[in-house]
Design an enzyme around this catalytic site. Structure first.
Site, short mmCIF file in Angstrom:
data_model
loop_
_atom_site.label_atom_id
_atom_site.label_comp_id
_atom_site.label_asym_id
_atom_site.label_seq_id
_atom_site.Cartn_x
_atom_site.Cartn_y
_atom_site.Cartn_z
N GLU A 1 9.21 -2.50 2.45
CA GLU A 1 8.00 -1.79 2.87
C GLU A 1 7.56 -2.21 4.27
O GLU A 1 7.10 -1.39 5.07
CB GLU A 1 6.89 -2.04 1.84
CG GLU A 1 7.22 -1.44 0.48
CD GLU A 1 6.80 -2.27 -0.71
OE1 GLU A 1 7.31 -2.03 -1.82
OE2 GLU A 1 5.97 -3.20 -0.53
N ASP B 1 3.24 -7.26 -8.16
CA ASP B 1 1.87 -7.15 -8.64
C ASP B 1 1.32 -8.50 -9.05
O ASP B 1 0.19 -8.87 -8.73
CB ASP B 1 1.81 -6.20 -9.84
CG ASP B 1 2.47 -4.86 -9.55
OD1 ASP B 1 2.60 -4.51 -8.37
OD2 ASP B 1 2.86 -4.20 -10.51
#
Length: 476
Positions: A307, A460
């Site tokens: 990312e 996460d």
């Protein structure tokens, strides 16, 4: 949304960007509560493993990780939710009658053949990825086969359908407006390090995600989520799901992105907003996220190496000519891109931006980059995030030194864009700090699980743990 650390921490993991906990399809609430209680922090020493570097590093983390003076009480989490079906990628593709061929990356999956080629492409790299499957009927046929496959398990991972609502613990509050008649399913295809399929051999354990998810793609629950914040009164807001818009038309993407910015702007002043990014292929959408006021509207970012590089490529940042990372991402290059993001889009005397923090995570190490004067306890935060990566992957409560390995570079340069410093990593002092024009960097290695039990949702858990230990200064 719920109270931090018990239900809100679980809420982050369950609702934000995918899930961490590997759950049986009919997991009772008591098991959830037992699992959550295992995450409560305490001075639990790591097994030292006869003075190994891994054991010494884990012990040093435990000494460094201290709770912040000011802690989050209430955390609101939205808006991407689904039911994840987790299973072996190779076994599913074999069940679909597919044979290993040549890998090829498809930005959108239109067929089973596209799925096979894209899975092979990323399995060969040992890299995580996520893609939208455009054909609804084919996707649901694959999903049916996957859900019936022996060994397939369901993860909590909001739009909240009946199955997801059934799985949620009572402590997780879901606004009635978020409920819908059907669930959104994501398929998580896992593979292990060294797993072979034909001539292919995975260098690392990881996962490939695909879905035909239109509710999350349109971010249908964004306005419901933001409107509920006034009553809930959170100390922290965690957002995700922007990557799901890749399955929408360009016109809808542009329209919805502007509405996202408006909604974030409606969040009461003084409440930090963390945005968790995920795998994307649409450079125009990523560029819009960077430039159309999304970055300046959020306080904190969480992202991985793919990312980060894609973001730089989409917005013409440092090292954007690099097509992909070669092995472990170069620390100096990562540092340059993080510095550029905060310098170009973060808060400064001349720029009205809220962005002051980035949590970067990759398999071998983590970096927390922060604008000076806005965050505290980041040494503990980066160490806690890295420790969580090891415990979650190995499914252990504490680091077991015999089950992990130290794969971070033992020395590196802090920059390639300017004359950086040379750093030598010492397992006894595992967090390294450096500074650059008003921005602080905290680096620590990750103890990589040798035989991981979990691959999905680690980002996460990492971001949640790093946020839990982070302390934002009161002027926010």
């Amino acid at each position: 949304m719920a109270l931090w650390r018990g239900s809100a921490y679980a809420g982050f993991l369950a609702l934000a960007v995918g899930c961490v906990f590997l759950l049986e399809p009919q997991l009772p609430g008591s098991a959830l509560r037992s699992l959550w209680s295992s995450l409560q922090l305490g001075p639990a020493p790591a097994p030292l493993g006869s003075g190994s570097p891994e054991g010494r590093l884990a012990a040093a983390w435990d000494a460094l990780i201290v709770r912040p003076a000011r802690r989050w009480r209430r955390v609101a989490v939205g808006v991407n939710a689904c039911v994840d079906v987790v299973l072996s990628g190779v076994k599913l593709l074999q069940a679909l009658g597919l044979n290993p061929g040549h890998g090829k990356d498809h930005s959108v999956l239109h067929s089973r053949n596209d799925l096979e080629e894209t899975f092979i492409h990323f399995m060969g790299k040992g890299a995580a990825a996520e893609r939208f499957f455009s054909d609804k009927e084919t996707f649901h046929d694959i999903a049916r086969i996957a859900s019936e496959f022996p060994g397939a398990q369901v993860l909590l991972c909001g739009p909240v359908g009946p199955k997801l609502h059934e799985l949620l613990d009572d402590n997780v509050f879901v606004p009635p407006e978020s409920l819908q008649e059907v669930d959104e399913f994501h398929l998580i295809l896992e593979y292990q390090a060294g797993e072979e399929w034909g001539q292919l051999k995975a260098p690392h354990a990881n996962r490939f995600i695909f879905s035909h998810d239109l509710s999350n793609g349109a971010m249908n629950m964004l306005e419901v989520f933001v409107s509920s914040l006034e009553e809930f009164q959170p100390d922290l807001v965690v957002l995700s799901g922007l990557h799901m818009m890749e399955g929408q038309s360009k016109e809808l993407q542009r329209k919805r992105l502007l509405e996202v910015v408006t909604s974030i702007s409606d969040i009461p002043t003084g409440i930090p907003v963390h945005l968790e990014l995920a795998s994307m292929t649409n450079r125009e959408l990523m560029s819009s996220i960077v430039h159309q006021q999304v970055f300046p509207a959020v306080t904190s970012l969480g992202l991985n190496e793919q990312e980060l590089l894609f973001l730089s490529q989409s917005a013409s940042g440092p090292h954007s000519s690099l097509s992909s990372w070669n092995g472990v991402p170069d620390v100096g290059m990562v540092s340059d891109i993080l510095f550029w993001i905060l310098k170009e889009h973060g808060r400064s005397k001349s720029r009205a931006s809220d962005l002051t923090r980035i949590h970067f995570h990759t398999l071998a190490y983590h970096i927390l980059a922060t604008v000076d004067g806005h965050w505290a306890n980041q040494l503990a935060a980066v160490a806690a995030g890295a420790r969580m990566a090891g415990t979650q992957a190995c499914a252990t409560e504490t680091i077991n030194a015999s089950r992990v390995s130290l794969r971070a570079p033992r020395e590196f340069m802090t920059s390639h864009s300017e004359a950086g410093s040379r750093i030598v990593v010492n397992p006894n002092k595992p967090v390294v700090e450096w500074h650059r024009e008003g921005i602080s960097f905290h680096f620590t290695p990750v103890l990589v699980c040798k035989d991981p039990i979990r691959t999905v949702g680690l980002g996460d858990a990492i971001s949640a743990e790093g946020l839990f230990y982070s302390e934002v200064h009161p002027h926010y």
